[in-house]
Design a protein around this motif. Structure first.
Motif, PDB file in Angstrom:
ATOM      1  N   TRP A 151       0.912  -1.152   0.022  1.00 62.33           N
ATOM      2  CA  TRP A 151      -0.141   0.034  -0.111  1.00 62.33           C
ATOM      3  C   TRP A 151       0.953   1.248  -0.044  1.00 62.33           C
ATOM      4  O   TRP A 151       0.291   2.199  -0.437  1.00 62.33           O
ATOM      5  CB  TRP A 151      -0.946  -0.039   1.060  1.00 62.33           C
ATOM      6  CG  TRP A 151      -2.101  -0.936   0.919  1.00 62.33           C
ATOM      7  CD1 TRP A 151      -2.274  -2.249   1.450  1.00 62.33           C
ATOM      8  CD2 TRP A 151      -3.141  -0.806  -0.067  1.00 62.33           C
ATOM      9  NE1 TRP A 151      -3.577  -2.684   0.765  1.00 62.33           N
ATOM     10  CE2 TRP A 151      -4.022  -1.853  -0.165  1.00 62.33           C
ATOM     11  CE3 TRP A 151      -3.526   0.473  -0.770  1.00 62.33           C
ATOM     12  CZ2 TRP A 151      -5.133  -1.968  -0.592  1.00 62.33           C
ATOM     13  CZ3 TRP A 151      -4.923   0.339  -1.504  1.00 62.33           C
ATOM     14  CH2 TRP A 151      -5.540  -1.058  -1.537  1.00 62.33           C
ATOM     15  N   ARG A 152       1.856   1.123   0.573  1.00 66.86           N
ATOM     16  CA  ARG A 152       2.967   2.529   0.405  1.00 66.86           C
ATOM     17  C   ARG A 152       3.288   2.586  -0.979  1.00 66.86           C
ATOM     18  O   ARG A 152       3.373   3.914  -1.520  1.00 66.86           O
ATOM     19  CB  ARG A 152       4.295   2.112   1.225  1.00 66.86           C
ATOM     20  CG  ARG A 152       4.020   2.401   2.751  1.00 66.86           C
ATOM     21  CD  ARG A 152       5.317   2.126   3.417  1.00 66.86           C
ATOM     22  NE  ARG A 152       5.263   2.645   4.775  1.00 66.86           N
ATOM     23  CZ  ARG A 152       6.280   2.212   5.949  1.00 66.86           C
ATOM     24  NH1 ARG A 152       7.134   1.450   5.595  1.00 66.86           N
ATOM     25  NH2 ARG A 152       5.718   2.540   7.006  1.00 66.86           N
ATOM     26  N   GLY A 153       3.254   1.322  -1.759  1.00 66.61           N
ATOM     27  CA  GLY A 153       3.775   1.725  -3.246  1.00 66.61           C
ATOM     28  C   GLY A 153       2.569   2.122  -4.022  1.00 66.61           C
ATOM     29  O   GLY A 153       2.570   3.079  -4.746  1.00 66.61           O
ATOM     30  N   GLU A 154       1.390   1.564  -3.409  1.00 69.07           N
ATOM     31  CA  GLU A 154       0.032   2.261  -4.090  1.00 69.07           C
ATOM     32  C   GLU A 154      -0.163   3.635  -4.019  1.00 69.07           C
ATOM     33  O   GLU A 154      -0.752   4.292  -4.901  1.00 69.07           O
ATOM     34  CB  GLU A 154      -1.037   1.145  -3.805  1.00 69.07           C
ATOM     35  CG  GLU A 154      -1.038  -0.175  -4.024  1.00 69.07           C
ATOM     36  CD  GLU A 154      -1.555  -0.282  -5.683  1.00 69.07           C
ATOM     37  OE1 GLU A 154      -2.122   0.641  -6.357  1.00 69.07           O
ATOM     38  OE2 GLU A 154      -0.605  -0.888  -6.224  1.00 69.07           O
ATOM     39  N   ALA A 155       0.116   4.105  -2.877  1.00 72.13           N
ATOM     40  CA  ALA A 155       0.426   5.414  -2.674  1.00 72.13           C
ATOM     41  C   ALA A 155       1.301   6.268  -3.152  1.00 72.13           C
ATOM     42  O   ALA A 155       1.305   7.555  -3.211  1.00 72.13           O
ATOM     43  CB  ALA A 155       0.435   5.776  -0.723  1.00 72.13           C
ATOM     44  N   GLY A 156       2.224   5.665  -4.087  1.00 71.29           N
ATOM     45  CA  GLY A 156       3.186   6.383  -4.785  1.00 71.29           C
ATOM     46  C   GLY A 156       4.580   6.286  -4.310  1.00 71.29           C
ATOM     47  O   GLY A 156       5.435   6.821  -4.899  1.00 71.29           O
TER      48      GLY A 156
END
Length: 916
Positions: A631-636
């Motif tokens: 989810w950190r990746g999904e947040a950019g």
């Protein structure tokens, strides 16, 4: 005219008997037209060759004698009790004169104690039954000689001839309840007591040690319940209860009637305490059995309290080293584990193991059983290697001191196969269980309960090894046998139906999982009631699945899961591992419709709880770290995500093993984040390495291997020429079709990817036409709003590329409704579809001015929700500006193309393109 009266009218002429009609009608009136009495009268008249008039005289004489014998007041209307007693007494006297003489009456008396709906023939021909027949043979016969099994069968046949029982060899014996009552009421108290005890002895001896099917066990339970209903105190001696009542409690428990078993033992404990005292050993044993399933049926705190009290009482009454005390302490540890206190349970079991070794010795079965519990707890606490080592050591002891076919030996082998599979070798687990099944079939047969357990486990691991369709077929076959052997209500049947739904879902049947979960929940509710944690979990999962999968409604799914978690918290508390797991599932669902940054923060909070409760190396803690990185990746924040995953993979390989499914999933997640971060070369290398591992561990046709090949193809297609990817997807479709079938959702998804390539390669019209056919296949195989059917609905882009703007607008309108339902108006997907829909409307209506208004509004929403630097915001700004500059003309590029270009630029760090 009754059937029995018709029998007289029809049968007497065939026997050259001609009875006056008025005599037959008068006989019917004498018997009150009671069918049972008429049947016995008809059988007597035909068998003895007396006239109706003679039978009426015999009956009248017998009625005068019996009127004073039967107790008053009668519970039967119209003097039926007297009538039945008269007819059966005449009939049994005649039956007693038939060969073997003198056995019909004691046989009927024995049958009168048991279930009128069916008495196993083995009970009435057992050694205790034969002893009863010999002892109570009619006195006016010749010197009694021991009755044989053939004599007992002949006595039943004689009673059948006279319509006193219904008997056919190999079938349960039936006796009308009125006949049974009449027989019992004419028996002296001493004879009644002896006959009750004889029936109990006969039931106990005939009761098979292993009930071959549910119907057999149910018949013995029903006969025992009927027997105890006459006068249970006749089954208690001066020092103990008859063993048949203990056997009834055991049978209820093994059949899955947990509450009924505990209630039965609770009643026995109360009677024993009244007769012998609270400290008497039988009283204590029944108290133990009355709580034996409490850890399964009751609230964990209630079970812990009850077992704590029981263990203290037993230590005081029979001593700390008594078997009953040890058992109560083991139940207490098990209740702690069920309630989520794994550390407390482990401490209890380790202390208990020391006492077992001291008091019973290291190789006693109870000592070995405690060692098995300790190994299981290490597995539950996430230390699979420790659990495997303990089980391996235990297996040697079990083989040496218990034997290779002992239940514990076999169970340890099942646990080792499971751990082997969980470590990353599902094919190895499948093969081990296959060998174990062969041994079970040879030793116990396919319908033994132990064999059924292995068949269930084998089906599960066959699916994990890559054959979900074959596994589902095997499990369905096992369930048919289990229903017959255990009963449809049994908890093992419920668990199997749940598993079957999931296996069929994996095999491609998108409607199977909800029906399997629903059926399982219904069966569990019948056994445990609606407030049991298993029922709460199943009902919550069913609602979540229905909303999330069948309806593509994550908001409703999240609400269902929240309600389930709240209910489970009330039972287990907030720190129970299952509550933590369900919180993880909830965050994943909420992330679909919410902001990825907020979801990452909530996963960080969950990770802190997992570390505090479970420890840093528990599998759920490690899985939560993976979800947080995702989810950190999904947040950019791709760099943090990649760094976190690389750090996590080292811990996973050390703790779980390099081939563990969770380790492999984390490696796949790393490949995805590398690609999302713009490092395509590293992503491709990661995918290729991972595919090599999957081919070696799982095989080339395993669904996980195929999915990785699909992900690799998608990664390559992002930068490759579309026509070069067409043969790649064609090969994948062929492999999916061979491995999973043409209608499997994964096969359909590969067809969609191929159509996207064909459209980009220059044939959007042909791709759109084929996509319509693909959409029909989706609609044929799953509900219209199923989450797996959503990707194909993006054929709106294919229609736009082929310049069917009217059809594209209609498809985008439909897709936007789904996006709004899933994520709401501010979700990234909703914003992108709004832009695509606005563009095709512009091109359909040749209305750039309307498009400019729509894109200006959309840009403001993107700026507010996503920020100015997001690639969707930049693409929306670029297309808005292109509309402004084009005047009455339309931009040559498309909004979809800009979205792709800006996404690539954002990942690679290149400058943003401009629209023309």
């Amino acid at each position: 005219m009754t059937t029995e009266l018709t029998l007289l009218n029809d049968q007497l002429p065939k026997l050259n008997r001609h009875e006056p009609t008025d005599q037959i009608n008068s006989l019917a009136a004498d018997l009150g037209h009671l069918p049972l009495a008429l049947a016995q009268a008809a059988a007597y008249i035909i068998d003895t060759n007396v006239t109706c008039a003679r039978y009426r005289r015999l009956l009248a004489d017998r009625l005068r004698k019996l009127a004073d014998l039967l107790p008053e007041p009668s519970a039967l209307p119209d003097d039926q009790a007297v009538t039945v007693a008269a007819t059966w007494s005449l009939s049994v006297e005649h039956a007693d004169r038939l060969r073997p003489a003198g056995l019909a009456r004691p046989m009927l008396q024995l049958a009168a104690m048991l279930d009128p709906n069916g008495i196993p023939t083995d009970v009435l021909t057992s050694r205790p039954a034969l002893t009863h027949l010999t002892r109570h043979r009619t006195p006016d016969t010749q010197q009694p000689i021991p009755a044989t099994t053939e004599d007992a069968a002949s006595a039943l046949h004689a009673l059948h001839r006279l319509s006193l029982v219904t008997y056919a060899p190999g079938q349960p014996v039936q006796v009308h309840g009125l006949v049974q009552r009449s027989v019992r009421e004419q028996m002296p108290p001493e004879l009644l007591a002896r006959t009750v005890r004889a029936a109990a002895d006969a039931l106990l001896q005939a009761w098979p040690q292993t009930e071959r099917d549910f119907a057999t066990g149910q018949r013995f339970r029903a006969n025992t319940e009927t027997l105890r209903s006459h006068d249970e105190h006749l089954l208690w001696s001066d020092h103990d209860v008859h063993e048949v009542l203990l056997r009834l409690g055991q049978s209820l428990g093994r059949a899955g009637f947990y509450q009924a078993s505990m209630d039965h033992y609770r009643q026995l404990a109360a009677t024993s305490a009244q007769k012998y005292g609270a400290g008497y050993r039988r009283t204590l044993a029944c108290r133990t059995n009355s709580l034996s399933f409490l850890k399964v049926t009751a609230h964990p705190a209630e079970a812990v309290a009850a077992y704590t009290e029981l263990a203290a009482d037993f230590a005081r009454l029979v001593g700390p080293d008594d078997f009953l005390t040890f058992r109560a302490r083991g139940d207490l540890a098990g209740a702690r584990a069920t309630g989520g206190d794994l550390a407390g349970a482990l401490a209890d079991y380790e202390e208990l193991l020391l006492d077992h070794r001291r008091a019973l010795g290291p190789h006693h079965p109870s000592t070995l059983s405690v060692r098995s519990k300790i190994a299981s707890l290490h597995d539950e606490r996430g230390d699979a290697p420790r659990a495997a080592a303990l089980y391996e050591a235990l297996l040697g002891a079990c083989r040496t001191y218990l034997g290779p076919l002992d239940d514990m030996t076999l169970d340890v082998r099942i646990q080792l196969a499971h751990l082997h599979g969980e470590a990353g070798d599902p094919a190895g687990a499948r093969d081990r269980l296959g060998e174990l099944l062969d041994e079970h079939l040879a030793a116990f047969g396919r319908e033994d309960h132990r064999t059924l357990v292995v068949r269930h486990k084998l089906a599960d691991w066959r699916a994990r090894a890559g054959d979900p369709a074959g596994a589902a077929a095997e499990l369905a076959d096992m369930i048919d046998d289990a229903v017959r052997v255990l009963g449809a209500h049994h908890i093992d049947v419920s668990h199997a139906r749940y598993t079957l739904g999931l296996l069929r879902d994996k095999a491609g049947d998108t409607t199977a999982a909800p029906s399997g979960i629903d059926e399982s929940a219904r069966l569990l509710e019948q056994t445990f009631g609606p407030d049991h944690d298993l029922v709460i979990g199943h009902r919550g999962l069913l609602r979540m699945w229905q909303h999330a999968m069948a309806e593509s409604d994550p908001v409703a799914a999240a609400e269902a899961l929240k309600e389930m978690i709240a209910a489970l918290r009330a039972v287990w508390g907030s720190d129970h591992p299952q509550v933590l797991f369900h919180r993880s599932v909830l965050l994943g669902i909420e992330g679909v419709s919410g902001g990825p940054g907020q979801t990452a923060e909530e996963f960080a909070a969950l990770l802190a709880d997992c570390r505090r409760v479970l420890g840093p190396e528990h599998p759920l803690t490690l899985e939560t770290r993976a979800a947080l990185a995702d989810w950190r990746g999904e947040a950019g924040d791709y760099s943090s995500a990649v760094a976190d995953l690389r750090d996590l993979l080292g811990d996973m390989a050390r703790v779980l093993g390099p081939s563990h499914p969770e380790t492999l999933r984390a490696r796949k997640l790393l490949a995805e984040k590398l690609h999302a971060a713009g490092d395509t070369a590293a992503a491709l290398e990661a995918y290729e390495d991972l595919i090599a591992v999957h081919r070696r561990v799982l095989g080339p046709d395993h669904p996980d291997t195929l999915r990785l090949r699909s992900a690799l193809a998608d990664c390559r297609s992002y930068d490759a020429e579309a026509d070069t990817m067409i043969p790649v997807y064609q090969e994948l479709i062929a492999d999916y079709t061979r491995a999973l079938g043409p209608d499997h959702p994964n096969t359909l998804d590969m067809r969609r990817s191929l159509l996207d390539c064909r459209a980009e390669a220059g044939d959007p019209a042909g791709a759109a036409e084929e996509c319509r056919e693909l959409l029909r296949d989706y609609q044929r195989l799953m509900p219209p709003d199923h989450v797996l059917a959503l990707p194909v609905r993006t054929y709106a882009k294919l229609l736009a590329d082929s310049e069917d703007f009217a059809g594209s607008a209609s498809a985008y309108e439909d897709l936007l409704l789904a996006a709004l339902r899933i994520g709401g108006p501010d979700h990234l997907l909703s914003l992108m579809i709004r832009g695509c829909l606005a563009e095709v409307r512009v091109r359909r209506d040749h209305a750039p001015a309307d498009g400019l208004v729509a894109f200006t509004t959309l840009f403001d929403d993107c700026l507010r929700v996503l920020g100015s630097a997001h690639h969707v915001t930049e693409a929306t700004r670029a297309f808005r500006d292109a509309l402004r500059q084009s005047g009455s003309a339309l931009p040559s590029t498309t909004y979809n193309k800009l979205l792709e270009q800006y996404a690539k630029a954002e990942r690679s760090g290149r400058a943003m393109p401009t629209a023309e």
